[in-house]
Design an enzyme around this catalytic site. Structure first.
Site: not given
Ligand code: GAL
Length: 374
Positions: A127, A102, A273, A338, A203
């Site tokens: 992203h 973010r 997360d 990640e 991802h």
């Molecule tokens: C991750 C992120 C999560 C969510 C996910 C996509 O990288 O940390 O919060 O956004 O991607 O659903």
């Protein structure tokens, strides 16, 4: 030039790799806008099979043998391009950027200019944007053989201003497998003609029992991190860096993921997360980020990276979407590790720098090594 490198490599290593060993492109389908997507397959002698497509330089399949030698696909994804273009796609296996995770309120200032990005996650940018983030564009692909290794260099040139980011960003992501070790190596490189933030990751969503198996709550995880970056209600780091000691985020010794996840359900992250700050014994070199073990299949994944952090995301937004082979991807049926720089670094002066300047070269590597747990 490429041919010369191949010939020289063959002479040096004396292996029987030849032009015929170059991974061949196969059609994977067509996007809604009519672009052809191709997929490449990389294999090693230990049974690792990786398939990567040109849309998003995305890892679409990763076959790994279990303790009995039985292979299964350990990552989530779809059978076709339409699946990847659908709203069910939660960034499965893609190259994520230009800036993964973010950016607060979708804005940042650099060299006296304020840049505005797409707001696509609550009040924030996530992203890399909406239309032409790196996961959605078609990359050029160049296969190679080198020594006993095979790989693909994916290349994309993101024009100045794409998704609101400054500078023409020339990015490559190289996937390599060899017979020296049972791993998939991912190397990232980027250059720019204007100062711009860059934070690249892959991802992939892992379930070491096989994609579509119930949950990953029985997996055992070690994270090589004493510290993490706490977040606000919209998952933006508060700016502080805190210890994992006496929290459910303490994975310094291997822990069953399900044991403490309930303590996080009522929090903004809805589970794991979090951005973990890696204990880097050799900054800039490959250090252990995570070791993930599935007691059921015996598969173990050891992740090493040159990046300073890793986002451990426990699939809290998976919602039962149908993936490859019509399998169901239920809540927490996979997790992401990640490797990255810290989220929102471009707005956080105390975090390691993510701004790439003209004349510099961004470089980073992550290795996904598979073995059988002893
Ligand atoms: C991750 C992120 C999560 C969510 C996910 C996509 O990288 O940390 O919060 O956004 O991607 O659903």
């Amino acid at each position: 030039m490429l041919r010369m490198i191949i010939c020289v490599s063959l002479v040096i290593f004396g292996r029987e790799l030849a032009a015929a060993d170059l991974p061949a492109a196969q059609p994977f389908g067509t996007t809604q806008t009519g672009d052809n997507v191709e997929v490449y397959t990389l294999r090693n002698d230990a049974g690792l099979v990786a398939r990567i497509m040109t849309r998003g330089a995305t890892l679409v399949e990763l076959q790994v043998p279990d303790a009995n030698g039985v292979s299964d696909d350990v990552i989530l994804g779809f059978d076709d391009v339409a699946g990847y273009e659908s709203s069910d796609n939660a960034y499965f296996g893609c190259t994520t950027g230009r800036v993964c995770n973010r950016i607060a309120n979708g804005t940042f200032a650099l060299n006296g200019h304020r840049y505005e990005l797409a707001i696509n996650n609550g009040p924030n940018h996530l992203h890399g944007g909406t239309e032409n983030s790196l996961d959605k564009v078609i990359w050029n692909a160049e296969p190679f053989v080198s020594g006993d290794g095979r790989g693909i260099v994916f290349q994309y040139s993101s024009p100045d201003g794409e998704e609101g980011y400054p500078g023409t960003l020339n990015v490559t992501v190289t996937y390599t497998v060899t017979n020296q070790s049972n791993d998939l190596k991912i190397d990232y490189a980027a250059t720019t003609d204007k100062a711009t933030p860059v934070n690249l990751t892959n991802h992939a969503y892992f379930n070491l029992s096989g994609a579509g198996a119930s949950t990953v709550l029985n997996h055992v995880l070690l994270l090589n991190a004493d510290l993490y970056t706490p977040v606000d209600d919209t998952l933006i780091p508060t700016g502080s860096v805190e210890t994992v000691v006496d929290t459910p985020l303490d994975f310094r010794q291997p822990q069953v993921i399900g044991n403490r996840i309930e303590e996080l359900i009522g929090t903004a992250t809805l589970g794991y997360d979090h951005n973990f700050v890696l204990n880097a014994s050799n900054p800039g070199e490959l250090n252990t980020a995570a070791v993930l073990t599935d007691p059921e299949s015996g598969r173990r994944l050891h992740i090493r990276t040159t990046e300073p952090a890793v986002q451990f995301y426990s699939g809290n937004f998976l919602n039962g979407q149908k993936g490859k082979g019509n399998r169901t991807y239920a809540l927490r049926s996979a997790l992401c590790l990640e490797t990255q720089h810290y989220p929102d670094s471009v707005n956080q002066p105390k975090f390691p720098n993510t701004v790439l300047e003209p004349g510099q070269r961004f470089q980073s590597s992550t290795v996904l090594e598979f073995s059988i747990a002893p």
